[in-house]
Design an enzyme around this catalytic site. Structure first.
Site, PDB file in Angstrom:
ATOM      1  N   ILE A 153       0.845  -1.204   0.000  1.00 36.22           N
ATOM      2  CA  ILE A 153       0.000   0.000   0.000  1.00 36.22           C
ATOM      3  C   ILE A 153       0.880   1.254   0.000  1.00 36.22           C
ATOM      4  O   ILE A 153       0.628   2.202  -0.757  1.00 36.22           O
ATOM      5  CB  ILE A 153      -0.965  -0.014   1.213  1.00 36.22           C
ATOM      6  CG1 ILE A 153      -1.923  -1.207   1.095  1.00 36.22           C
ATOM      7  CG2 ILE A 153      -1.746   1.295   1.300  1.00 36.22           C
ATOM      8  CD1 ILE A 153      -2.762  -1.471   2.329  1.00 36.22           C
ATOM      9  N   THR A 227      -4.759   5.083   7.476  1.00 34.40           N
ATOM     10  CA  THR A 227      -5.669   4.084   6.901  1.00 34.40           C
ATOM     11  C   THR A 227      -5.179   2.693   7.275  1.00 34.40           C
ATOM     12  O   THR A 227      -5.573   1.713   6.650  1.00 34.40           O
ATOM     13  CB  THR A 227      -5.724   4.197   5.356  1.00 34.40           C
ATOM     14  OG1 THR A 227      -4.389   4.081   4.851  1.00 34.40           O
ATOM     15  CG2 THR A 227      -6.338   5.498   4.889  1.00 34.40           C
ATOM     16  N   SER A 228      -4.292   2.610   8.283  1.00 29.22           N
ATOM     17  CA  SER A 228      -3.667   1.317   8.568  1.00 29.22           C
ATOM     18  C   SER A 228      -4.362   0.603   9.726  1.00 29.22           C
ATOM     19  O   SER A 228      -5.188  -0.284   9.488  1.00 29.22           O
ATOM     20  CB  SER A 228      -2.185   1.533   8.838  1.00 29.22           C
ATOM     21  OG  SER A 228      -1.498   0.335   8.644  1.00 29.22           O
ATOM     22  N   ARG A 229      -4.045   0.960  10.953  1.00 26.34           N
ATOM     23  CA  ARG A 229      -4.733   0.390  12.120  1.00 26.34           C
ATOM     24  C   ARG A 229      -4.819   1.468  13.188  1.00 26.34           C
ATOM     25  O   ARG A 229      -3.862   2.224  13.410  1.00 26.34           O
ATOM     26  CB  ARG A 229      -3.986  -0.829  12.681  1.00 26.34           C
ATOM     27  CG  ARG A 229      -4.153  -2.104  11.865  1.00 26.34           C
ATOM     28  CD  ARG A 229      -5.585  -2.661  11.916  1.00 26.34           C
ATOM     29  NE  ARG A 229      -5.737  -3.873  11.130  1.00 26.34           N
ATOM     30  CZ  ARG A 229      -6.135  -3.921   9.860  1.00 26.34           C
ATOM     31  NH1 ARG A 229      -6.429  -2.801   9.218  1.00 26.34           N
ATOM     32  NH2 ARG A 229      -6.273  -5.083   9.244  1.00 26.34           N
ATOM     33  N   ASP A 253      -9.219   6.378   8.808  1.00 26.47           N
ATOM     34  CA  ASP A 253     -10.182   5.361   8.374  1.00 26.47           C
ATOM     35  C   ASP A 253     -10.277   4.270   9.431  1.00 26.47           C
ATOM     36  O   ASP A 253     -11.092   3.359   9.302  1.00 26.47           O
ATOM     37  CB  ASP A 253      -9.711   4.766   7.038  1.00 26.47           C
ATOM     38  CG  ASP A 253     -10.712   3.763   6.463  1.00 26.47           C
ATOM     39  OD1 ASP A 253     -11.892   4.141   6.338  1.00 26.47           O
ATOM     40  OD2 ASP A 253     -10.322   2.614   6.170  1.00 26.47           O
ATOM     41  N   GLU A 258     -12.461   0.938  17.404  1.00 26.32           N
ATOM     42  CA  GLU A 258     -13.486   0.878  16.361  1.00 26.32           C
ATOM     43  C   GLU A 258     -14.380  -0.359  16.438  1.00 26.32           C
ATOM     44  O   GLU A 258     -15.486  -0.369  15.903  1.00 26.32           O
ATOM     45  CB  GLU A 258     -12.839   0.936  14.968  1.00 26.32           C
ATOM     46  CG  GLU A 258     -12.040  -0.314  14.615  1.00 26.32           C
ATOM     47  CD  GLU A 258     -11.447  -0.269  13.205  1.00 26.32           C
ATOM     48  OE1 GLU A 258     -10.793   0.739  12.862  1.00 26.32           O
ATOM     49  OE2 GLU A 258     -11.637  -1.246  12.459  1.00 26.32           O
ATOM     50  N   HIS A 290     -13.508   2.527   8.375  1.00 25.25           N
ATOM     51  CA  HIS A 290     -12.759   1.376   7.859  1.00 25.25           C
ATOM     52  C   HIS A 290     -13.291   0.945   6.481  1.00 25.25           C
ATOM     53  O   HIS A 290     -13.668  -0.212   6.272  1.00 25.25           O
ATOM     54  CB  HIS A 290     -12.807   0.209   8.856  1.00 25.25           C
ATOM     55  CG  HIS A 290     -11.566  -0.650   8.785  1.00 25.25           C
ATOM     56  ND1 HIS A 290     -10.897  -1.091   9.893  1.00 25.25           N
ATOM     57  CD2 HIS A 290     -10.873  -1.132   7.720  1.00 25.25           C
ATOM     58  CE1 HIS A 290      -9.857  -1.814   9.520  1.00 25.25           C
ATOM     59  NE2 HIS A 290      -9.828  -1.851   8.200  1.00 25.25           N
ATOM     60  N   ALA A 292     -11.486   1.939   3.569  1.00 21.45           N
ATOM     61  CA  ALA A 292     -10.448   2.162   2.557  1.00 21.45           C
ATOM     62  C   ALA A 292     -10.339   0.980   1.589  1.00 21.45           C
ATOM     63  O   ALA A 292     -10.048   1.147   0.415  1.00 21.45           O
ATOM     64  CB  ALA A 292      -9.103   2.432   3.236  1.00 21.45           C
TER      65      ALA A 292
HETATM   66  P1  NAI Z   1       2.808  -4.864   3.643  1.00 27.24           P
HETATM   67  O1  NAI Z   1       3.118  -6.023   4.530  1.00 27.24           O
HETATM   68  O2  NAI Z   1       2.941  -5.002   2.176  1.00 27.24           O
HETATM   69  O3  NAI Z   1       3.666  -3.587   4.095  1.00 27.24           O
HETATM   70  C1  NAI Z   1       3.885  -3.198   5.410  1.00 27.24           C
HETATM   71  C2  NAI Z   1       5.230  -2.537   5.453  1.00 27.24           C
HETATM   72  O4  NAI Z   1       5.401  -2.001   6.771  1.00 27.24           O
HETATM   73  C3  NAI Z   1       6.408  -3.506   5.209  1.00 27.24           C
HETATM   74  O5  NAI Z   1       7.223  -3.052   4.147  1.00 27.24           O
HETATM   75  C4  NAI Z   1       7.162  -3.521   6.538  1.00 27.24           C
HETATM   76  O6  NAI Z   1       8.572  -3.647   6.375  1.00 27.24           O
HETATM   77  C5  NAI Z   1       6.773  -2.158   7.098  1.00 27.24           C
HETATM   78  N1  NAI Z   1       6.971  -2.041   8.535  1.00 27.24           N
HETATM   79  C6  NAI Z   1       6.904  -3.017   9.486  1.00 27.24           C
HETATM   80  N2  NAI Z   1       7.190  -2.501  10.694  1.00 27.24           N
HETATM   81  C7  NAI Z   1       7.418  -1.167  10.491  1.00 27.24           C
HETATM   82  C8  NAI Z   1       7.768  -0.106  11.355  1.00 27.24           C
HETATM   83  N3  NAI Z   1       7.953  -0.310  12.674  1.00 27.24           N
HETATM   84  N4  NAI Z   1       7.912   1.115  10.820  1.00 27.24           N
HETATM   85  C9  NAI Z   1       7.761   1.330   9.487  1.00 27.24           C
HETATM   86  N5  NAI Z   1       7.469   0.354   8.625  1.00 27.24           N
HETATM   87  C10 NAI Z   1       7.271  -0.878   9.121  1.00 27.24           C
HETATM   88  O7  NAI Z   1       1.295  -4.445   4.047  1.00 27.24           O
HETATM   89  P2  NAI Z   1       0.274  -3.585   3.186  1.00 27.24           P
HETATM   90  O8  NAI Z   1      -0.549  -4.489   2.341  1.00 27.24           O
HETATM   91  O9  NAI Z   1       0.963  -2.449   2.548  1.00 27.24           O
HETATM   92  O10 NAI Z   1      -0.714  -3.045   4.355  1.00 27.24           O
HETATM   93  C11 NAI Z   1      -0.260  -2.132   5.331  1.00 27.24           C
HETATM   94  C12 NAI Z   1      -1.293  -2.058   6.437  1.00 27.24           C
HETATM   95  O11 NAI Z   1      -2.499  -1.473   5.924  1.00 27.24           O
HETATM   96  C13 NAI Z   1      -1.748  -3.429   6.985  1.00 27.24           C
HETATM   97  O12 NAI Z   1      -0.906  -3.856   8.019  1.00 27.24           O
HETATM   98  C14 NAI Z   1      -3.133  -3.147   7.482  1.00 27.24           C
HETATM   99  O13 NAI Z   1      -3.057  -2.842   8.858  1.00 27.24           O
HETATM  100  C15 NAI Z   1      -3.583  -1.892   6.725  1.00 27.24           C
HETATM  101  N6  NAI Z   1      -4.756  -2.121   5.862  1.00 27.24           N
HETATM  102  C16 NAI Z   1      -5.855  -1.312   6.025  1.00 27.24           C
HETATM  103  C17 NAI Z   1      -6.976  -1.471   5.243  1.00 27.24           C
HETATM  104  C18 NAI Z   1      -8.191  -0.584   5.359  1.00 27.24           C
HETATM  105  O14 NAI Z   1      -9.245  -0.897   4.782  1.00 27.24           O
HETATM  106  N7  NAI Z   1      -8.126   0.513   6.069  1.00 27.24           N
HETATM  107  C19 NAI Z   1      -7.019  -2.545   4.241  1.00 27.24           C
HETATM  108  C20 NAI Z   1      -5.779  -3.298   4.099  1.00 27.24           C
HETATM  109  C21 NAI Z   1      -4.704  -3.101   4.916  1.00 27.24           C
END
Ligand code: NAI
Length: 325
Positions: A153, A227-229, A253, A258, A290, A292
């Site tokens: 993302i 938009t993460s957690r 988001d 939540e 939530h 996104a």
């Molecule tokens: P991903 O696993 O591809 O990328 C996460 C990145 O965060 C990785 O490159 C990792 O090295 C990095 N990371 C880990 N610990 C870290 C730290 N302490 N500081 C900085 N970077 C760090 O995951 P993706 O698919 O990009 O998703 C990211 C997050 O988005 C998910 O964990 C999820 O919580 C959230 N999400 C939210 C959605 C929504 O509808 N709002 C839908 C899908 C995901």
């Protein structure tokens, strides 16, 4: 297999029913937790979403019901006690990537709406008020944008912001440099960015990474997007910063608490969460519930990968599943 499909929403049925040929899907509106886990009795699998609780108690009960697989309909798995699942021999599957574009584009939507006050302008026009006071924004072009978490993302988000002509800084300890972005340490990112967007997972290292101390390092008037957690943000610290006029904009988001609010209609009830209620009073805060991930393309992919995961589990082909443990 018979699958207990917790936190089921009507909009998901069509996507799963269209692709499901092998399984009986028992759609259950309630979230999975210690009070509802009994509904999974007689099933061979459970299918869960972001706010279902898979702690030791729930996982133990699933094991008692001979359920050996949990298929998550999402990427994140912070709501699962994975070591306990491993100990009990329960396989956890997920959908690691369904549409990074959906989430990245939503984050950008929040940035644009906050910057140009589109939510306020929309309300004004409906009131026949065409004045512009309070609606002034800034050009994104030339601004420095920070990205925490340069995964799927985060990368999609970097590409879009580069398209706007922004300088993009990324902090991600586990990632090779992303084309078009500068990799920096966290302190440089806090200090240099007018816009900061969170795209890292929630874990013990990232819990409350946005707190009074880190907020104080951001420039006056900075914009924070999550938009993460929800747990990445210490919400009270953010409220304090907004009240002091230090944090300039907040777009979220996700929200730490939540689980008791999102994905349901509470319009007939009184909000009991005073922290959340305070957040909704700021003109420079936009909250979405939530959503996104919520595009047609993403829902199709979620259904496809989830059913594939369950199919491969049934065949004993665990290697072909997208597993967490
Ligand atoms: P991903 O696993 O591809 O990328 C996460 C990145 O965060 C990785 O490159 C990792 O090295 C990095 N990371 C880990 N610990 C870290 C730290 N302490 N500081 C900085 N970077 C760090 O995951 P993706 O698919 O990009 O998703 C990211 C997050 O988005 C998910 O964990 C999820 O919580 C959230 N999400 C939210 C959605 C929504 O509808 N709002 C839908 C899908 C995901």
């Amino acid at each position: 297999m018979k699958i207990a499909f917790f936190s089921a929403q009507p909009y998901e049925h069509n996507f799963f029913d269209a692709l499901n040929t092998d399984h009986t899907l028992l759609y259950i509106e309630s979230a999975l937790n210690a009070n509802t886990v009994a509904l999974a009795q007689g099933c061979q699998a459970v299918c869960c979403f972001v706010n279902d609780v898979l702690d030791r108690e729930v996982l133990l009960r699933l094991q008692q019901y001979n359920i050996a697989v949990v298929a998550m309909r999402c990427a994140g798995f912070n709501n699962i006690d994975v070591p306990v699942a491993n100990e009990l021999g329960i396989t956890i599957a997920r959908v690691p990537e369904y549409s990074p574009y959906a989430v990245a584009e939503h984050a950008v939507g929040l940035i644009l709406a906050l910057n140009r006050h589109i939510h306020r302008a929309h309300n004004r026009i409906r009131e026949n008020d065409y004045s512009l006071h309070g609606l002034m924004g800034f050009d994104l072009h030339g601004k420095t944008v920070g990205v925490i978490g340069g995964g799927k993302i985060g990368c999609a988000f970097v590409r879009i912001m580069r398209g706007f002509g922004c300088r993009v800084l990324v902090f991600d300890p586990g990632k090779a440099p992303i084309e078009g972005a500068e990799h920096v340490d966290l302190d440089s990112l806090w200090q240099q960015c007018q816009v900061i967007s969170l795209h890292c997972p929630l874990n013990t290292q990232t819990h409350h990474m946005i707190n009074a101390q880190t907020l104080s390092k951001m420039p006056q008037g900075a914009m924070l997007i999550n938009t993460s957690r929800g747990g990445l943000i210490h919400t009270q610290a953010v409220i304090n910063s907004l009240k002091q006029g230090h944090l300039g904009y907040l777009g979220i988001d996700v929200y730490e608490e939540e689980a008791s609010l999102f994905f349901r209609d509470h319009s007939d009830t009184i909000v009991q969460d005073d922290v959340f209620a305070r957040l909704t009073t700021f003109p420079n805060v936009i909250i979405t519930g939530h959503q996104a991930f919520f595009t047609r393309d993403a829902l199709h992919k979620i259904a496809l990968v989830t059913l594939n995961n369950l199919h491969y589990f049934e065949l004993g082909d665990i290697d072909k599943m997208e597993t967490v443990n």
